[in-house]
Motif scaffolding. Sequence first.
Motif, PDB file in Angstrom:
ATOM      1  N   LYS A  58      60.405 -47.090 -13.032  1.00 21.38           N
ATOM      2  CA  LYS A  58      59.604 -46.659 -13.930  1.00 21.38           C
ATOM      3  C   LYS A  58      60.656 -46.304 -15.230  1.00 21.38           C
ATOM      4  CE  LYS A  58      56.845 -43.177 -15.794  1.00 21.38           C
ATOM      5  NZ  LYS A  58      56.341 -41.742 -15.767  1.00 21.38           N
ATOM      6  N   GLU A  59      60.196 -46.694 -16.342  1.00 22.48           N
ATOM      7  CA  GLU A  59      61.118 -46.386 -17.637  1.00 22.48           C
ATOM      8  C   GLU A  59      61.234 -44.663 -18.078  1.00 22.48           C
ATOM      9  OE1 GLU A  59      59.061 -48.827 -17.655  1.00 22.48           O
ATOM     10  OE2 GLU A  59      60.167 -50.510 -17.681  1.00 22.48           O
ATOM     11  N   VAL A  60      62.183 -44.452 -18.066  1.00 21.57           N
ATOM     12  CA  VAL A  60      62.419 -42.833 -18.557  1.00 21.57           C
ATOM     13  C   VAL A  60      63.673 -42.887 -19.505  1.00 21.57           C
ATOM     14  CG1 VAL A  60      61.570 -42.040 -16.130  1.00 21.57           C
ATOM     15  CG2 VAL A  60      64.158 -42.459 -16.490  1.00 21.57           C
ATOM     16  N   ALA A 135      58.094 -52.173 -20.044  1.00 22.89           N
ATOM     17  CA  ALA A 135      57.024 -52.213 -19.000  1.00 22.89           C
ATOM     18  C   ALA A 135      56.113 -53.165 -19.377  1.00 22.89           C
ATOM     19  CB  ALA A 135      56.604 -50.607 -19.191  1.00 22.89           C
ATOM     20  N   CYS A 136      55.837 -53.705 -20.449  1.00 23.91           N
ATOM     21  CA  CYS A 136      54.979 -54.799 -20.792  1.00 23.91           C
ATOM     22  C   CYS A 136      54.877 -56.042 -19.963  1.00 23.91           C
ATOM     23  CB  CYS A 136      54.971 -55.040 -22.319  1.00 23.91           C
ATOM     24  SG  CYS A 136      53.424 -55.933 -22.687  1.00 23.91           S
ATOM     25  N   PRO A 137      53.753 -56.214 -19.380  1.00 28.78           N
ATOM     26  CA  PRO A 137      53.697 -57.288 -18.414  1.00 28.78           C
ATOM     27  C   PRO A 137      53.294 -58.583 -19.421  1.00 28.78           C
ATOM     28  CG  PRO A 137      51.686 -56.113 -18.171  1.00 28.78           C
ATOM     29  CD  PRO A 137      52.497 -55.229 -18.803  1.00 28.78           C
ATOM     30  N   VAL A 138      52.873 -58.423 -20.579  1.00 27.79           N
ATOM     31  CA  VAL A 138      52.547 -59.361 -21.400  1.00 27.79           C
ATOM     32  C   VAL A 138      53.768 -59.982 -22.092  1.00 27.79           C
ATOM     33  CG1 VAL A 138      51.581 -60.251 -23.558  1.00 27.79           C
ATOM     34  CG2 VAL A 138      50.254 -58.975 -21.924  1.00 27.79           C
ATOM     35  N   TRP A 179      45.149 -59.507 -29.848  1.00 25.82           N
ATOM     36  CA  TRP A 179      44.405 -59.993 -28.540  1.00 25.82           C
ATOM     37  C   TRP A 179      45.193 -60.553 -27.461  1.00 25.82           C
ATOM     38  CZ3 TRP A 179      40.009 -58.605 -30.337  1.00 25.82           C
ATOM     39  CH2 TRP A 179      39.727 -58.500 -31.528  1.00 25.82           C
ATOM     40  N   ASP A 180      46.449 -60.462 -27.323  1.00 23.64           N
ATOM     41  CA  ASP A 180      47.168 -61.093 -26.334  1.00 23.64           C
ATOM     42  C   ASP A 180      47.728 -59.959 -25.233  1.00 23.64           C
ATOM     43  OD1 ASP A 180      47.821 -62.794 -28.614  1.00 23.64           O
ATOM     44  OD2 ASP A 180      48.615 -63.995 -26.800  1.00 23.64           O
ATOM     45  N   CYS A 181      47.363 -58.480 -25.808  1.00 21.17           N
ATOM     46  CA  CYS A 181      47.585 -57.618 -24.990  1.00 21.17           C
ATOM     47  C   CYS A 181      46.402 -57.466 -23.915  1.00 21.17           C
ATOM     48  CB  CYS A 181      47.616 -56.256 -25.757  1.00 21.17           C
ATOM     49  SG  CYS A 181      47.250 -54.768 -24.885  1.00 21.17           S
ATOM     50  N   THR A 182      46.787 -57.258 -22.553  1.00 21.08           N
ATOM     51  CA  THR A 182      45.576 -57.045 -21.632  1.00 21.08           C
ATOM     52  C   THR A 182      45.149 -55.604 -21.480  1.00 21.08           C
ATOM     53  OG1 THR A 182      47.278 -56.648 -19.863  1.00 21.08           O
ATOM     54  CG2 THR A 182      46.664 -59.084 -20.282  1.00 21.08           C
ATOM     55  N   LEU A 183      45.459 -54.780 -22.231  1.00 20.29           N
ATOM     56  CA  LEU A 183      45.103 -53.408 -22.128  1.00 20.29           C
ATOM     57  C   LEU A 183      45.307 -52.705 -20.867  1.00 20.29           C
ATOM     58  CD1 LEU A 183      41.659 -53.623 -24.025  1.00 20.29           C
ATOM     59  CD2 LEU A 183      43.685 -53.276 -24.956  1.00 20.29           C
ATOM     60  N   CYS A 184      46.369 -53.078 -20.296  1.00 21.83           N
ATOM     61  CA  CYS A 184      46.803 -52.856 -18.971  1.00 21.83           C
ATOM     62  C   CYS A 184      47.245 -51.101 -18.746  1.00 21.83           C
ATOM     63  CB  CYS A 184      47.934 -53.526 -18.010  1.00 21.83           C
ATOM     64  SG  CYS A 184      49.478 -53.353 -18.811  1.00 21.83           S
ATOM     65  N   ASN A 185      47.758 -50.661 -20.198  1.00 18.66           N
ATOM     66  CA  ASN A 185      48.196 -49.360 -20.096  1.00 18.66           C
ATOM     67  C   ASN A 185      49.506 -49.079 -19.638  1.00 18.66           C
ATOM     68  OD1 ASN A 185      47.170 -46.987 -21.606  1.00 18.66           O
ATOM     69  ND2 ASN A 185      46.536 -45.998 -19.625  1.00 18.66           N
ATOM     70  N   ALA A 186      50.397 -50.018 -19.117  1.00 15.80           N
ATOM     71  CA  ALA A 186      51.617 -49.706 -18.767  1.00 15.80           C
ATOM     72  C   ALA A 186      52.589 -49.110 -20.011  1.00 15.80           C
ATOM     73  CB  ALA A 186      52.361 -51.074 -18.279  1.00 15.80           C
ATOM     74  N   CYS A 187      52.323 -49.428 -21.158  1.00 17.65           N
ATOM     75  CA  CYS A 187      53.066 -48.709 -22.260  1.00 17.65           C
ATOM     76  C   CYS A 187      52.809 -47.392 -22.268  1.00 17.65           C
ATOM     77  CB  CYS A 187      52.773 -49.699 -23.495  1.00 17.65           C
ATOM     78  SG  CYS A 187      51.142 -49.820 -23.818  1.00 17.65           S
ATOM     79  N   THR A 188      51.579 -47.133 -22.005  1.00 18.63           N
ATOM     80  CA  THR A 188      51.316 -45.808 -22.206  1.00 18.63           C
ATOM     81  C   THR A 188      51.775 -44.720 -21.287  1.00 18.63           C
ATOM     82  OG1 THR A 188      49.030 -46.523 -22.901  1.00 18.63           O
ATOM     83  CG2 THR A 188      49.181 -44.191 -22.539  1.00 18.63           C
ATOM     84  N   ILE A 189      51.874 -45.135 -20.162  1.00 14.88           N
ATOM     85  CA  ILE A 189      52.547 -44.367 -18.927  1.00 14.88           C
ATOM     86  C   ILE A 189      53.796 -44.268 -19.117  1.00 14.88           C
ATOM     87  CG2 ILE A 189      52.787 -44.560 -16.369  1.00 14.88           C
ATOM     88  CD1 ILE A 189      50.221 -46.192 -16.465  1.00 14.88           C
ATOM     89  N   VAL A 190      54.590 -45.147 -19.801  1.00 15.04           N
ATOM     90  CA  VAL A 190      56.061 -44.879 -19.863  1.00 15.04           C
ATOM     91  C   VAL A 190      56.735 -44.260 -21.032  1.00 15.04           C
ATOM     92  CG1 VAL A 190      56.659 -46.929 -18.349  1.00 15.04           C
ATOM     93  CG2 VAL A 190      56.547 -47.145 -20.566  1.00 15.04           C
ATOM     94  N   CYS A 191      55.612 -44.218 -22.117  1.00 21.32           N
ATOM     95  CA  CYS A 191      56.084 -43.813 -23.429  1.00 21.32           C
ATOM     96  C   CYS A 191      56.655 -42.358 -23.326  1.00 21.32           C
ATOM     97  CB  CYS A 191      55.136 -43.710 -24.438  1.00 21.32           C
ATOM     98  SG  CYS A 191      55.634 -43.062 -26.057  1.00 21.32           S
TER      99      CYS A 191
END
Lengths: 233, 536
Positions: A58-60, A135-138, A179-191
Amino acid sequence: MKINIQRESVVEYEIEANNKTLLEILGEIKTTLDSSLTYSSGCRSSVCGSCAVRVNGKEVLACSYHVQDGDFVEPMRNSEVIRDLVVNMDRAYEFNQKVKAWQSSASEHILLSHEDEKLNELQSDCILCGSCYSACPVYSVNEEFLGPFSLTRVLRYVSDKRELNKNEKIDDIQTNGVWDCTLCNACTIVCPQGISSKADIEKLRTRSVIQGYTDPSFSSFGSGFSFDGSPSF
Amino acid sequence: MSNKVIIIGAGGAGLVSAIHAKSSGADVVVITKEYPTRSQTSMAQGGINAVLGGENGDSIELHIENTLSSAKNLANPKSVEFLCKNAPDALLWLDSIGVPFSRTKDSKIAQRKLGGAYAARACYAQDYTGLKILHTLYDRCLALGIEFLNERYLLEIITNKQDSNKSFVCGVSVLDKRSGEVEIHKSSSVIIATGGYSRIFHKNSTNSVSTTGDGIASVIRAGGVVSDMEFIQFHPTALKNSSILISESARGAGGYLLNSNGERFTNELAPRDEVARAIDDEIAKGGDVFLDIRHLGSEFIENELPQEVKLAKLYENIDPIHELIPIKPVAHYTMGGIVVDEKAMTNIDGLFAVGECANHRVHGANRLGGNSLLELVVFGKVAGENAAKYAKEFKGEANIDEQKSLFEAEIVEIMSYKNEINFYTKQAELGELFYRFVGIKRDKEGLQNVLDVLRDMKKDLKNMGVGDKAKVYNTNLIEFLEFKNMLELSELVLISALAREESRGAHFRVDYPTANNEMFCANTFITRDGLVSYEN
């Protein structure tokens, strides 16, 4: 306790942590055990964005993470590793240029209220540490994807009254963008600043729709669009 | 030569001057040892001073008066007047490019009171003022297409001499951290915007680890002159264990300083030098000192001081809404720096300096909180415009490419140092000595002892060196080069502090506890060789 650091290979270090931050530990290793250990740092106080790494996947920010026994530390993903924990951020930074993340022209005599200030207070807290790109899978599969912090920056400017050419900013984020974002929320979790680029991208989608754009993944289904730009099936 | 301006440093001062140099028609290249937005400016929290409306009784005259009063006769009244008179326009400019300042209920830029100020004068963006200004400036640079060269470390400023024996700048040599290669960048116009040197206090500083005075040291080596190096501001409220800054805005909003008995002991909103000394006295008695903001209420604290809450929790394990924050004063800002004229130019033609690395003579013996962000906006414009004008008018050509091998040879030599003594240990040792003897209180014996230790360290440099022999991204080498720069600057700080046998502002001599206006009401100029003179 022990921590493992991904260098050319994984290296184990025996350290005394005592509730220290990872950055302090990296400093101790470098100044006393192994001067070749390579990492970035700056302010030590979570605001300059220099020291983002991954711990246990996880990014920190190294300066705000307290080390635990057995931690596995590695460089951020999706950027070229220059050496040890240092990655090349140039490419991620370039997306700010690409999305034109700035106010289009100098504003004059536009008054902002306390409520206006709050519209982009959080977005303007961004420190460009790059955790979200890691963290972004896209972004990991599409290196042209404009990516989380750049899109958050676009929302910062289009939600500001002083921006007088909002439509153009929205035009620029349609391809490899919102529109390419999958809204997976990974970015939010690591910010580390508590910003949700995912939520920001949703807001940008709404603005795009209002401006007449549609989600391209729907367009292949439909035979046409209603006059207000919403897809009709 | 071309119409080019090179700027070293991508903090607030560098970026403001880049924007104005570009807008004045120059081709601008910004070179930074990190990335833009990672600089010290991001850490400024409290605010930026400007008298905007005057409804609270404030005036530009009072801003000038407060600044001069805090400077203890070492600021230049004309420079201070220029700074304060240009402050409202500087704020309007920041507002016009999109800085997300906090706003009042009646849609004005919000202002808060900082130490030494007559009224609420510091404009702010919550307590992320520096961060938000810096990032907006960066975005503006991108809009203008300004070129950035990231992760390049300044080695030397390259000069030549005219027939008149006057030096002029020809360019810079830098070390590309990523490739490990030396690069020469030619330009007739160079702006140094590399920040101060508070990291000579090592862990006893609020500053970024990068605030190592590289630009100042390079200018000195190139024949430039520096002044007032002994004046180093201690911020009264850094977190006790980590030296991380807790903004003055906490006291501006009504926060108290308490001693171990829970008593207030000083005027919390006096200028920083006075507050730092009062805290130092309490700590010297064996007590602890705390910042208390509990009575401000959770809503206010969370709204206005979100970063302070985060920092106190993260680095001190304290929730300031319910608990006292343990603090101590640490080195925060270096008033001294490169001597510049009203065009921000040094004594070397075409070489400009701006921001904390320069001495624009607006802070004197003690800087007023909220004036450093202002300084970089006001003087960044001056530096950028004048550097662009100079580049346009400069006629001449100097071939400096062949000098590359000289700089490469220097790196090779440093890489061959014995590395028998760990320089990191020496750096930490020097930082502790500076905190104890060159900090808030100084005396002859302590200063002289530290100077002796420092000179021994300088002699021992060849027995230090780097253990990491890699070419790519060698931070061990960069940190050693930074250490060398800090040693050079530390010596000038010590000599200046020894010579000034009086107390004034941030320079407090226990053995000379009062000001001596007959001898020392003047700026300290010091050469590379340590020759001190005083001039107004």
